[in-house]
Design a protein around this motif. Sequence first.
Motif, PDB file in Angstrom:
ATOM      1  N   VAL A   1       0.790  -1.156  -0.115  1.00  0.00           N
ATOM      2  CA  VAL A   1       0.004  -0.106   0.045  1.00  0.00           C
ATOM      3  C   VAL A   1       0.987   1.413   0.113  1.00  0.00           C
ATOM      4  O   VAL A   1       0.740   2.167  -0.890  1.00  0.00           O
ATOM      5  N   TRP A   2       1.857   1.413   0.783  1.00  0.00           N
ATOM      6  CA  TRP A   2       2.767   2.286   1.010  1.00  0.00           C
ATOM      7  C   TRP A   2       3.535   2.710  -0.449  1.00  0.00           C
ATOM      8  O   TRP A   2       3.898   3.733  -0.788  1.00  0.00           O
TER       9      TRP A   2
ATOM     10  N   ASP B   1      11.804   5.486   5.088  1.00  0.00           N
ATOM     11  CA  ASP B   1      11.393   6.950   5.441  1.00  0.00           C
ATOM     12  C   ASP B   1      10.004   7.220   4.952  1.00  0.00           C
ATOM     13  O   ASP B   1       9.557   7.989   5.720  1.00  0.00           O
ATOM     14  N   TYR B   2       9.565   6.767   3.745  1.00  0.00           N
ATOM     15  CA  TYR B   2       8.380   7.466   3.211  1.00  0.00           C
ATOM     16  C   TYR B   2       7.317   6.862   4.222  1.00  0.00           C
ATOM     17  O   TYR B   2       6.116   7.394   4.614  1.00  0.00           O
ATOM     18  N   GLN B   3       7.447   5.474   4.586  1.00  0.00           N
ATOM     19  CA  GLN B   3       6.411   4.820   5.183  1.00  0.00           C
ATOM     20  C   GLN B   3       6.304   5.389   6.708  1.00  0.00           C
ATOM     21  O   GLN B   3       5.346   5.614   7.229  1.00  0.00           O
ATOM     22  N   SER B   4       7.428   5.672   7.296  1.00  0.00           N
ATOM     23  CA  SER B   4       7.617   6.344   8.562  1.00  0.00           C
ATOM     24  C   SER B   4       6.931   7.664   8.793  1.00  0.00           C
ATOM     25  O   SER B   4       6.098   7.862   9.481  1.00  0.00           O
ATOM     26  N   GLU B   5       7.363   8.472   7.605  1.00  0.00           N
ATOM     27  CA  GLU B   5       6.471   9.720   7.528  1.00  0.00           C
ATOM     28  C   GLU B   5       5.158   9.531   7.288  1.00  0.00           C
ATOM     29  O   GLU B   5       4.166  10.546   7.655  1.00  0.00           O
ATOM     30  N   SER B   6       4.733   8.610   6.552  1.00  0.00           N
ATOM     31  CA  SER B   6       3.373   8.565   6.300  1.00  0.00           C
ATOM     32  C   SER B   6       2.491   7.930   7.402  1.00  0.00           C
ATOM     33  O   SER B   6       1.474   8.570   7.811  1.00  0.00           O
ATOM     34  N   TYR B   7       3.058   7.350   8.152  1.00  0.00           N
ATOM     35  CA  TYR B   7       2.543   6.975   9.584  1.00  0.00           C
ATOM     36  C   TYR B   7       2.468   8.375  10.658  1.00  0.00           C
ATOM     37  O   TYR B   7       1.358   8.479  11.270  1.00  0.00           O
TER      38      TYR B   7
ATOM     39  N   ASN C   1       5.131  19.375  29.632  1.00  0.00           N
ATOM     40  CA  ASN C   1       6.178  20.124  28.568  1.00  0.00           C
ATOM     41  C   ASN C   1       6.860  19.215  27.465  1.00  0.00           C
ATOM     42  O   ASN C   1       7.343  19.583  26.828  1.00  0.00           O
ATOM     43  N   ILE C   2       6.079  18.013  27.484  1.00  0.00           N
ATOM     44  CA  ILE C   2       6.406  17.068  26.247  1.00  0.00           C
ATOM     45  C   ILE C   2       5.541  17.358  25.220  1.00  0.00           C
ATOM     46  O   ILE C   2       4.450  17.104  25.258  1.00  0.00           O
ATOM     47  N   THR C   3       6.106  18.002  24.079  1.00  0.00           N
ATOM     48  CA  THR C   3       5.182  18.457  22.937  1.00  0.00           C
ATOM     49  C   THR C   3       5.398  18.047  21.677  1.00  0.00           C
ATOM     50  O   THR C   3       5.934  19.102  21.024  1.00  0.00           O
ATOM     51  N   PRO C   4       5.649  16.899  21.391  1.00  0.00           N
ATOM     52  CA  PRO C   4       5.968  16.517  20.211  1.00  0.00           C
ATOM     53  C   PRO C   4       5.094  16.935  19.055  1.00  0.00           C
ATOM     54  O   PRO C   4       3.811  16.599  19.133  1.00  0.00           O
ATOM     55  N   HIS C   5       5.672  17.559  17.957  1.00  0.00           N
ATOM     56  CA  HIS C   5       4.717  18.045  16.893  1.00  0.00           C
ATOM     57  C   HIS C   5       4.197  17.041  15.920  1.00  0.00           C
ATOM     58  O   HIS C   5       3.160  17.080  15.281  1.00  0.00           O
ATOM     59  N   TYR C   6       4.879  15.900  15.956  1.00  0.00           N
ATOM     60  CA  TYR C   6       4.404  14.982  14.972  1.00  0.00           C
ATOM     61  C   TYR C   6       4.786  15.426  13.619  1.00  0.00           C
ATOM     62  O   TYR C   6       4.000  14.943  12.517  1.00  0.00           O
ATOM     63  N   ASN C   7       5.585  16.380  13.298  1.00  0.00           N
ATOM     64  CA  ASN C   7       5.774  16.915  11.959  1.00  0.00           C
ATOM     65  C   ASN C   7       6.710  15.928  11.103  1.00  0.00           C
ATOM     66  O   ASN C   7       6.851  15.932  10.120  1.00  0.00           O
ATOM     67  N   ASN C   8       7.494  15.262  11.969  1.00  0.00           N
ATOM     68  CA  ASN C   8       8.407  14.160  11.378  1.00  0.00           C
ATOM     69  C   ASN C   8       8.811  13.281  12.400  1.00  0.00           C
ATOM     70  O   ASN C   8       8.563  13.559  13.708  1.00  0.00           O
TER      71      ASN C   8
ATOM     72  N   ALA D   1      14.488   1.585  18.083  1.00  0.00           N
ATOM     73  CA  ALA D   1      14.188   1.017  17.021  1.00  0.00           C
ATOM     74  C   ALA D   1      13.349   1.718  15.958  1.00  0.00           C
ATOM     75  O   ALA D   1      13.728   1.459  14.870  1.00  0.00           O
ATOM     76  N   LEU D   2      12.886   2.589  16.532  1.00  0.00           N
ATOM     77  CA  LEU D   2      12.106   3.773  15.614  1.00  0.00           C
ATOM     78  C   LEU D   2      13.191   4.393  14.704  1.00  0.00           C
ATOM     79  O   LEU D   2      12.916   4.480  13.399  1.00  0.00           O
ATOM     80  N   ALA D   3      14.338   4.804  15.220  1.00  0.00           N
ATOM     81  CA  ALA D   3      15.374   5.591  14.549  1.00  0.00           C
ATOM     82  C   ALA D   3      15.881   4.638  13.619  1.00  0.00           C
ATOM     83  O   ALA D   3      16.365   5.141  12.565  1.00  0.00           O
ATOM     84  N   ALA D   4      16.226   3.341  14.141  1.00  0.00           N
ATOM     85  CA  ALA D   4      17.094   2.432  13.264  1.00  0.00           C
ATOM     86  C   ALA D   4      16.211   1.872  12.134  1.00  0.00           C
ATOM     87  O   ALA D   4      16.900   1.889  10.782  1.00  0.00           O
ATOM     88  N   ARG D   5      14.799   1.591  12.036  1.00  0.00           N
ATOM     89  CA  ARG D   5      14.014   0.851  11.071  1.00  0.00           C
ATOM     90  C   ARG D   5      12.758   1.640  10.927  1.00  0.00           C
ATOM     91  O   ARG D   5      11.754   0.797  10.105  1.00  0.00           O
TER      92      ARG D   5
END
Length: 536
Positions: A163-164, A185-191, A257-264, A327-331
Amino acid sequence: MTDLLTRRLALFASPEHRALLGLGLRGVERETLRVTAGGQLAMTPHLASLGAALTNEQITTDYSESLLEFITPAEHDIATALQRLDEIHRFVHPQLHAQGELLWNESMPCVLPSEQDIPIAWYGSSHIGTLKHVYRRGLALRYGKTMQCIAGIHYNFSLNDGVWGLLRGLDDQEQRVEPSFSARDYQSESYIALIRNFRRYSWLLMYLFGASPALASNFLRGRAHQLEVLSEDTLYLPYATSLRMSDLGYQSNAQANITPHYNNLHSYIRSLSQAVSQPYPAYEELGTKRDGEWIQINTNILQIENEYYSSIRPKRVIYSGERPVQALAARGVQYVEVRCMDIDPFEPIGISLTASRFLDVFLHFIAFEESGLTSDQEGEENRRNFSSVVKQGRRPGLQLQHNGQGIALQDWGLDLLERMQPVADLLDTQAGSDVHRLALAAQRDKLHDAELTPSAQVLREVRANGNSFAAFALQQSRHQAEQFLARPLSAEQTAAFAATAVESIQQQLTMEATQIGDFDTFVAAYRASTLGNISI
């Protein structure tokens, strides 16, 4: 020109491509308290007949020794996963019944004993088991044990890699994606884009499926609140949908104070990495030990990444030697975990197949829908919308904010469902059924009539039970226990569950017998991320 959602859905017009939609994975994690026949918190240890909570992958415990967690395998069809969840319940109930206990089928807990008497989950004497226990000691220290007794449904969702790949091809043609992105990278940023949309629209899930408008009075332990008194033992808000997901449930000043934007993905990882490494003054004052006993893993804002309370998480199966963010950073991102769903007290397993089918439509929709980058301003708007709905979602004429403009909840919800209709149609064409259309129609009915929502149904039943939340929940839990006991597993199924339980106990004993070194050294290694795969 048609919009992005339409163009993306058109990619799956051919049967070959449409078949990819049936190859994603779904799984459910269901939490549920053990209580006595009279509705009091069960103070007994985790049953040996259910296996070792440390190593049984299907039946474990969450924060409290009394809070069971049932985990299904990941399946292509959510109906298969829910069937497995039903089988787990049918195995567990006879074990509980034999010692006079049952499962509390509500998100908000029963009338609880004093804070010090709520048992923290225990996982044996291995270093890993002790670490899991110490982590929960830290949670009790930071947030109180009462909060550990809240239960919910976690819904795990992924799309097939194919699908991706199709979506990437379209985005490449339209120059919508960074050319240097790998497939990973594309799959991660799409999620991550999916998560941005989830945060924009998850208020809708709270309206449609929130089922905790009332709670036992002693849950608040004397804390200040703005709830109304329904009876001596019950507090509520008349238009609330999910007090579990309000600031009365999961809350933390330290996490504010943890405010991840989820922009990437990188910004998300950076936010959590900082939180698990940055000391927090109030926790530093407490230290990590008291009278020589460990009371928390560290004194940072978060002991581990999973301590961060979020309604949805990007996830990746962990390999040996990794922390979750590593794990997220690596794969990259492998799936998402939706964490905001209340237990549905009218469903014996806590969630219906109809709700699950709608979740599939919703998650496909937010995966395929346009998802622009977010900002602090939009993040605040999203938080206010979510907060408004969990506290007063059924209030007639409730207004939310969309791009800075007021909009009626009902109008916005119906518009979103209209945009989801082609997604439901596509999923049904793929499956050769009409189950997704019917699930969508059921939610449309709730938007037209708030009395059809689970939260409204719960309040009606609470009132019918003498205005007592505890009385309603106990009655419902007893009735559902009887239903499970009337449908025993086959001898073969029971034997398979029992064999898994025995095997898990042996695995734990082996871990305890073969470990080396002392616990302090083990914790130091964990902090330095040099240990193997540990899920705590």
